[in-house]
Design a protein around this motif. Structure first.
Motif, PDB file in Angstrom:
ATOM      1  N   ASN A  83      -1.474  -4.665  -5.388  1.00 18.18           N
ATOM      2  CA  ASN A  83      -2.149  -5.565  -4.124  1.00 18.18           C
ATOM      3  C   ASN A  83      -3.209  -4.472  -3.519  1.00 18.18           C
ATOM      4  O   ASN A  83      -2.594  -3.379  -2.638  1.00 18.18           O
ATOM      5  N   LEU A  86      -1.961  -3.845   0.143  1.00 22.40           N
ATOM      6  CA  LEU A  86      -0.950  -2.961   0.148  1.00 22.40           C
ATOM      7  C   LEU A  86      -1.556  -1.470   0.026  1.00 22.40           C
ATOM      8  O   LEU A  86      -1.347  -0.668   0.683  1.00 22.40           O
ATOM      9  N   ARG A  89      -3.220  -0.155   3.116  1.00 25.46           N
ATOM     10  CA  ARG A  89      -2.330  -0.048   4.081  1.00 25.46           C
ATOM     11  C   ARG A  89      -1.317   1.203   3.935  1.00 25.46           C
ATOM     12  O   ARG A  89      -1.459   2.148   4.878  1.00 25.46           O
TER      13      ARG A  89
END
Length: 194
Positions: A83, A86, A89
């Motif tokens: 993702n 993700l 992050r």
């Protein structure tokens, strides 16, 4: 874990000859393998059934002879796409942790390029020297006080001055050794905390 292997010609011949003896749920797989020809994939469950059929019929062909030249088929595992949110992050968290680690490592390093230093820097550098000077002064005062107290206190015991001085030196030496012992233990404890 591998559960399949690629079919070779001798294995195909054995499957053709014994196709009628397989269980109903294995017949469909045997049929698809026979249609696919050499290089198609067969499960180990079908190979176990084939081995059992060969033993029941008293065949002089062994399973390992049929498998000679075939190779275990290991399907390629496709990793799911990560993702992007993700991943972004995770990169932010890694950068934040690296920055915190850098700050923790360099928190006591000061740059002194182009300036002489502030008064607080001078105070920080003088503070350890001040502690050492006070400790040495305290050590000397303690020894001198022990000598003086013993010299004055022994005037009632000894009439000669040599005996008073000798006893004062002995007591001052013992107090000095005790003070050194305490000093070393304290310094050892402070060094252990660093």
């Amino acid at each position: 874990m591998a559960r399949q292997c690629r079919v070779t010609e001798p294995l195909l011949r054995a499957l053709r000859e014994l196709r009628s003896g397989f269980s109903p749920h294995s017949k469909a797989e045997v049929q698809s393998v026979l249609e696919g020809g050499a290089g198609s994939i067969v499960s180990f469950r079908v190979l176990r059934e084939l081995h059992t059929l060969l033993r029941e019929r008293g065949s002089d062909i062994y399973l390992h002879e049929l498998l000679d030249g075939s190779e275990i088929y290991i399907p390629v595992v496709e990793l799911p796409k990560r993702n992007p949110e993700l991943v972004a992050r995770l990169e932010k968290i890694k950068a934040k942790l690296a920055n915190e680690e850098y700050k923790r490592i360099t928190k006591n390093v000061t740059s002194k390029s182009g300036r002489l230093g502030t008064l607080s820097d001078f105070g920080r550098e003088v503070r350890p020297l001040k502690k050492v000077i006070i400790t040495i002064f305290n050590f000397l005062v303690t020894i001198a006080a022990a000598f003086a107290c013993t010299y004055i206190g022994t005037q009632y015991i000894f009439t000669e001055s040599a005996a008073r001085v000798l006893s004062s030196v002995i007591v001052a030496s013992l107090v000095g050794l005790a003070e050194l012992y305490v000093l070393v233990r304290t310094m050892e404890g402070q060094l252990g905390e660093l």
